[in-house]
Design a protein around this motif. Structure first.
Motif, PDB file in Angstrom:
ATOM      1  N   ILE A 499     -94.497 -15.152  -6.388  1.00  0.00           N
ATOM      2  CA  ILE A 499     -93.174 -15.065  -5.780  1.00  0.00           C
ATOM      3  C   ILE A 499     -92.606 -16.447  -5.463  1.00  0.00           C
ATOM      4  O   ILE A 499     -93.329 -17.350  -5.059  1.00  0.00           O
ATOM      5  CB  ILE A 499     -93.267 -14.227  -4.490  1.00  0.00           C
ATOM      6  N   GLY A 500     -91.298 -16.572  -5.606  1.00  0.00           N
ATOM      7  CA  GLY A 500     -90.598 -17.784  -5.198  1.00  0.00           C
ATOM      8  C   GLY A 500     -90.042 -18.554  -6.377  1.00  0.00           C
ATOM      9  O   GLY A 500     -90.547 -18.459  -7.507  1.00  0.00           O
ATOM     10  N   LEU A 501     -88.993 -19.347  -6.134  1.00  0.00           N
ATOM     11  CA  LEU A 501     -88.369 -20.104  -7.216  1.00  0.00           C
ATOM     12  C   LEU A 501     -89.335 -21.036  -7.926  1.00  0.00           C
ATOM     13  O   LEU A 501     -89.366 -21.074  -9.162  1.00  0.00           O
ATOM     14  CB  LEU A 501     -87.171 -20.886  -6.680  1.00  0.00           C
ATOM     15  N   PRO A 502     -90.139 -21.841  -7.208  1.00  0.00           N
ATOM     16  CA  PRO A 502     -91.089 -22.703  -7.927  1.00  0.00           C
ATOM     17  C   PRO A 502     -92.066 -21.906  -8.788  1.00  0.00           C
ATOM     18  O   PRO A 502     -92.371 -22.296  -9.912  1.00  0.00           O
ATOM     19  CB  PRO A 502     -91.809 -23.456  -6.806  1.00  0.00           C
ATOM     20  N   MET A 503     -92.547 -20.765  -8.254  1.00  0.00           N
ATOM     21  CA  MET A 503     -93.472 -19.949  -9.022  1.00  0.00           C
ATOM     22  C   MET A 503     -92.803 -19.386 -10.273  1.00  0.00           C
ATOM     23  O   MET A 503     -93.438 -19.256 -11.334  1.00  0.00           O
ATOM     24  CB  MET A 503     -94.009 -18.797  -8.173  1.00  0.00           C
ATOM     25  N   CYS A 504     -91.515 -19.066 -10.167  1.00  0.00           N
ATOM     26  CA  CYS A 504     -90.800 -18.557 -11.340  1.00  0.00           C
ATOM     27  C   CYS A 504     -90.648 -19.632 -12.410  1.00  0.00           C
ATOM     28  O   CYS A 504     -90.740 -19.341 -13.615  1.00  0.00           O
ATOM     29  CB  CYS A 504     -89.440 -18.014 -10.919  1.00  0.00           C
ATOM     30  N   LEU A 505     -90.413 -20.882 -11.990  1.00  0.00           N
ATOM     31  CA  LEU A 505     -90.368 -21.965 -12.973  1.00  0.00           C
ATOM     32  C   LEU A 505     -91.731 -22.146 -13.629  1.00  0.00           C
ATOM     33  O   LEU A 505     -91.831 -22.363 -14.844  1.00  0.00           O
ATOM     34  CB  LEU A 505     -89.939 -23.267 -12.294  1.00  0.00           C
ATOM     35  N   ILE A 506     -92.792 -22.064 -12.825  1.00  0.00           N
ATOM     36  CA  ILE A 506     -94.146 -22.190 -13.390  1.00  0.00           C
ATOM     37  C   ILE A 506     -94.435 -21.020 -14.319  1.00  0.00           C
ATOM     38  O   ILE A 506     -95.075 -21.178 -15.372  1.00  0.00           O
ATOM     39  CB  ILE A 506     -95.193 -22.282 -12.267  1.00  0.00           C
ATOM     40  N   SER A 507     -93.935 -19.826 -13.973  1.00  0.00           N
ATOM     41  CA  SER A 507     -94.192 -18.666 -14.839  1.00  0.00           C
ATOM     42  C   SER A 507     -93.593 -18.880 -16.221  1.00  0.00           C
ATOM     43  O   SER A 507     -94.141 -18.429 -17.230  1.00  0.00           O
ATOM     44  CB  SER A 507     -93.635 -17.383 -14.206  1.00  0.00           C
ATOM     45  N   ALA A 508     -92.450 -19.578 -16.285  1.00  0.00           N
ATOM     46  CA  ALA A 508     -91.849 -19.878 -17.586  1.00  0.00           C
ATOM     47  C   ALA A 508     -92.742 -20.810 -18.392  1.00  0.00           C
ATOM     48  O   ALA A 508     -92.888 -20.658 -19.613  1.00  0.00           O
ATOM     49  CB  ALA A 508     -90.473 -20.515 -17.379  1.00  0.00           C
ATOM     50  N   GLU A 509     -93.355 -21.763 -17.709  1.00  0.00           N
ATOM     51  CA  GLU A 509     -94.224 -22.716 -18.411  1.00  0.00           C
ATOM     52  C   GLU A 509     -95.512 -22.059 -18.888  1.00  0.00           C
ATOM     53  O   GLU A 509     -95.972 -22.310 -20.008  1.00  0.00           O
ATOM     54  CB  GLU A 509     -94.527 -23.896 -17.495  1.00  0.00           C
ATOM     55  N   ILE A 510     -96.112 -21.210 -18.052  1.00  0.00           N
ATOM     56  CA  ILE A 510     -97.361 -20.577 -18.500  1.00  0.00           C
ATOM     57  C   ILE A 510     -97.080 -19.484 -19.524  1.00  0.00           C
ATOM     58  O   ILE A 510     -97.969 -19.120 -20.306  1.00  0.00           O
ATOM     59  CB  ILE A 510     -98.220 -20.061 -17.333  1.00  0.00           C
ATOM     60  N   LEU A 511     -95.859 -18.961 -19.549  1.00  0.00           N
ATOM     61  CA  LEU A 511     -95.457 -18.092 -20.662  1.00  0.00           C
ATOM     62  C   LEU A 511     -95.517 -18.871 -21.968  1.00  0.00           C
ATOM     63  O   LEU A 511     -96.094 -18.404 -22.968  1.00  0.00           O
ATOM     64  CB  LEU A 511     -94.052 -17.563 -20.426  1.00  0.00           C
ATOM     65  N   LEU A 512     -94.918 -20.057 -21.975  1.00  0.00           N
ATOM     66  CA  LEU A 512     -94.950 -20.889 -23.178  1.00  0.00           C
ATOM     67  C   LEU A 512     -96.390 -21.209 -23.563  1.00  0.00           C
ATOM     68  O   LEU A 512     -96.751 -21.151 -24.753  1.00  0.00           O
ATOM     69  CB  LEU A 512     -94.162 -22.174 -22.928  1.00  0.00           C
ATOM     70  N   LYS A 513     -97.220 -21.532 -22.583  1.00  0.00           N
ATOM     71  CA  LYS A 513     -98.623 -21.837 -22.877  1.00  0.00           C
ATOM     72  C   LYS A 513     -99.332 -20.620 -23.462  1.00  0.00           C
ATOM     73  O   LYS A 513    -100.131 -20.747 -24.396  1.00  0.00           O
ATOM     74  CB  LYS A 513     -99.322 -22.335 -21.608  1.00  0.00           C
ATOM     75  N   ARG A 514     -99.048 -19.442 -22.929  1.00  0.00           N
ATOM     76  CA  ARG A 514     -99.655 -18.215 -23.474  1.00  0.00           C
ATOM     77  C   ARG A 514     -99.240 -18.020 -24.929  1.00  0.00           C
ATOM     78  O   ARG A 514    -100.068 -17.686 -25.785  1.00  0.00           O
ATOM     79  CB  ARG A 514     -99.213 -17.020 -22.624  1.00  0.00           C
ATOM     80  N   MET A 515     -97.961 -18.238 -25.234  1.00  0.00           N
ATOM     81  CA  MET A 515     -97.492 -18.034 -26.596  1.00  0.00           C
ATOM     82  C   MET A 515     -98.061 -19.071 -27.547  1.00  0.00           C
ATOM     83  O   MET A 515     -98.185 -18.827 -28.740  1.00  0.00           O
ATOM     84  CB  MET A 515     -95.967 -18.039 -26.622  1.00  0.00           C
ATOM     85  N   ARG A 516     -98.423 -20.243 -27.010  1.00  0.00           N
ATOM     86  CA  ARG A 516     -99.068 -21.285 -27.819  1.00  0.00           C
ATOM     87  C   ARG A 516    -100.590 -21.136 -27.865  1.00  0.00           C
ATOM     88  O   ARG A 516    -101.265 -21.907 -28.543  1.00  0.00           O
ATOM     89  CB  ARG A 516     -98.777 -22.655 -27.212  1.00  0.00           C
ATOM     90  N   SER A 517    -101.142 -20.158 -27.119  1.00  0.00           N
ATOM     91  CA  SER A 517    -102.594 -20.027 -26.938  1.00  0.00           C
ATOM     92  C   SER A 517    -103.190 -21.275 -26.304  1.00  0.00           C
ATOM     93  O   SER A 517    -104.313 -21.682 -26.605  1.00  0.00           O
ATOM     94  CB  SER A 517    -103.296 -19.717 -28.271  1.00  0.00           C
ATOM     95  N   ASP A 518    -102.440 -21.859 -25.386  1.00  0.00           N
ATOM     96  CA  ASP A 518    -102.865 -23.050 -24.647  1.00  0.00           C
ATOM     97  C   ASP A 518    -103.531 -22.575 -23.358  1.00  0.00           C
ATOM     98  O   ASP A 518    -102.885 -21.997 -22.489  1.00  0.00           O
ATOM     99  CB  ASP A 518    -101.633 -23.911 -24.338  1.00  0.00           C
ATOM    100  N   VAL A 519    -104.829 -22.813 -23.217  1.00  0.00           N
ATOM    101  CA  VAL A 519    -105.570 -22.328 -22.051  1.00  0.00           C
ATOM    102  C   VAL A 519    -105.800 -23.431 -21.023  1.00  0.00           C
ATOM    103  O   VAL A 519    -106.599 -23.266 -20.101  1.00  0.00           O
ATOM    104  CB  VAL A 519    -106.915 -21.704 -22.464  1.00  0.00           C
TER     105      VAL A 519
END
Length: 538
Positions: A499-519
């Motif tokens: 929850i929260g604006l910073p967490m939402c920005l981080i969620s966008a980044e870890i989405l990209l990492k997931r799509m890249r298979s970046d662990v």
């Protein structure tokens, strides 16, 4: 799709998580279309204007500034270029039911150490220890837990995590209120240190003490405010998304996420095909895609947009989960100034435990009197109210229950919502010494849990998302990828990291990492290289 073609990606939802996801994916080479059901962008970070007042209807605390800075730098800019940030001092003011004197939490650590010492002998040194622990925990969370999709646990098997396993276990298993009680006796201090649990959709007796890291954010880093409000923050991300080539369509309400049949082999996944939506003109449109990212409420996405049998989080999964609180918002345009209030002001009742039990317990009810929050942005930003007037909104946490009802303009909401608003206005007037407050109100609008459900498809009408309890934090929280549909991903406050604006920005980044298979577990290198955007043959 040929290997050289740009992946076609649809993002559902134009809140901060959807906008940030769209911008990052477009920079990474995706052909992105963002679909937003409303005519305006921002999601929970919305706004409403009336009679020269501009009210924000969502987030109001700018914390974790390095997260915003990192996001901007990924896209080749900076917070300084995009925003005009003001440091608030005091960061916030607290009124206590049991004490006539409010307490101002300051912008600097040293000032807060002195403050706590004035409240309880020896508490200054204890706060110094507490904040040192909070910073160490925060740094570890950023390095190892916030920027990971938990697709693999192997990157977590490193020395700095393994050597702290005993401490981590205690921080996860011990509630925040008991952790703070180990440092301080004064109930006012315990309430100040426990209240950040509400930012996480939880309560001090239910949130893991891992979240004492929140105190590092306000007492070490300080609280900032972007001039123009969070509306300006959203505008900046919209501009960046469009600059990266994102196509944004408003008035586009998604009806279904389409996917093919699952392969016959055991454990096979269906493949996402796109979405069906109704556009602003009322026409039904089928839009094909290689990937779909839903930044809408996860409960709505899974139970309404994904067909049964392909749902990773069906209704029975949600029946075992805990929602964060609901809220009644009260938007007030007031004649004259309100010097008794700071930009952020908190009101804490003496019976703290009963207040939270009424919101989160098995049998829920609306607390009265209530602990609540008041925001006075006109104290910092002259553009949000006419000259000589004040812009204020109240947030009263209530159970996540749509039965509490809708809000309305000038008392037109449900009797329960308007009664909660009246009680909070009266309580604020009494505690802060503003006896004529009700008579000075020029503009009034309320928003209730049913509005959160109707306008944002929020699960149970909650104001924030699933609560950050032990069972709903880190890898126990909903994952950001479907288990049954290849190419379906999630972002936003109802999935990781939270929850929260910073967490939402981080969620966008870890989405990209997931799509890249970046662990990897840390933030991506800055800036992200911009991949070619010119269309390629399919």
């Amino acid at each position: 799709m040929s290997p050289s073609a740009r992946p076609r990606t649809i993002v559902i939802g134009g809140g901060i998580a959807g906008l940030a996801s769209a911008a990052l994916l477009a920079r990474d080479g995706h052909e992105v279309t963002l679909l937003e059901a409303h005519d305006t962008l921002g999601g929970r970070a919305g706004f409403w204007e009336a009679d020269g007042f501009r009210f924000e209807t969502g987030p109001s605390w700018y914390l974790m500034p390095e997260v915003f800075e990192h996001f901007y730098r990924l896209l080749g800019t900076s917070a300084a270029e995009q925003l005009d940030l003001t440091l608030l001092d005091p960061g916030y003011r607290v009124f206590f039911e049991s004490d006539p004197d409010p307490v101002d939490v300051r912008a600097e650590r040293a000032a807060n150490i002195s403050l706590f010492e004035s409240l309880e002998p020896g508490a200054g040194a204890q706060l110094d220890r507490y904040l040192t622990s909070a910073k160490e925990t925060y740094d570890m969370a950023v390095d190892r837990f916030l920027y990971t999709s938990f697709e693999s646990f192997r990157p977590l098997l490193v020395r700095d995590v393994l050597t702290r396993m005993g401490r981590l276990a205690r921080l996860l298993l011990q509630p925040l209120d008991r952790f703070a009680a180990g440092y301080f006796r004064d109930p006012r201090i315990r309430q100040i240190l426990g209240y950040p649990a509400v930012f996480l959709g939880s309560s001090p007796d239910r949130a893991p003490s891992m979240y004492h890291l929140m105190s590092h954010l306000d007492m070490n880093d300080g609280v900032l405010y972007p001039q123009g409000g969070f509306t300006r923050l959203i505008e900046s991300i919209v501009d960046l998304a469009r600059a990266e080539g994102v196509t944004i369509e408003t008035g586009a309400r998604v009806q279904a996420i389409r996917s093919g049949r699952a392969p016959a082999r055991r454990g096979g996944k269906a493949a996402v095909e796109g979405v069906t939506y109704t556009n602003a003109a009322g026409a039904v449109v089928q839009l094909d895609a290689d990937n779909v990212v839903s930044a809408a409420d996860l409960h709505h996405t899974e139970t309404q947009l994904v067909e049964p049998g392909k749902q990773t989080y069906p209704e029975q999964w949600w029946q075992k989960r805990t929602s964060g609180p609901g809220a009644v918002l009260v938007l007030l345009g007031v004649s004259g100034e309100l010097p008794a209030l700071a930009h952020h002001t908190l009101f804490f009742t003496a019976d703290w435990a009963d207040n939270f039990d009424r919101i989160f317990g098995k049998t829920t009810s609306v607390p009265n009197p209530a602990s609540f929050y008041a925001c006075l942005p006109s104290a910092t930003d002259p553009g949000v109210a006419p000259a000589g007037s004040s812009n204020m909104f109240l947030l009263i946490p209530v159970p996540a229950d749509t039965g509490i009802g809708h809000g309305g303009i000038n008392g037109a909401g449900s009797a329960t919502v308007e009664g909660i608003a009246d009680a909070a206005i009266g309580q604020l007037a009494e505690w802060a010494g503003i006896p004529d407050l009700a008579e000075r109100i020029l503009v009034r609008r309320t928003i209730g849990p049913a509005d959160f459900a109707d306008d944002l498809n929020s699960w149970k009408g909650g104001a924030l998302g699933p609560a950050h309890t032990l069972r709903q934090s880190a890898f126990f929280r909903g994952a950001n990828v479907s288990s049954h549909i290849e190419g379906l991903f999630y972002a936003g406050g109802s999935t990781i990291p939270g929850i929260g604006l910073p967490m939402c920005l981080i969620s966008a980044e870890i989405l990209l990492k997931r799509m890249r298979s970046d662990v990897s577990t840390g933030p991506l290198p800055e800036p992200m290289p911009a991949r070619p955007r010119s269309p390629q043959p399919r």
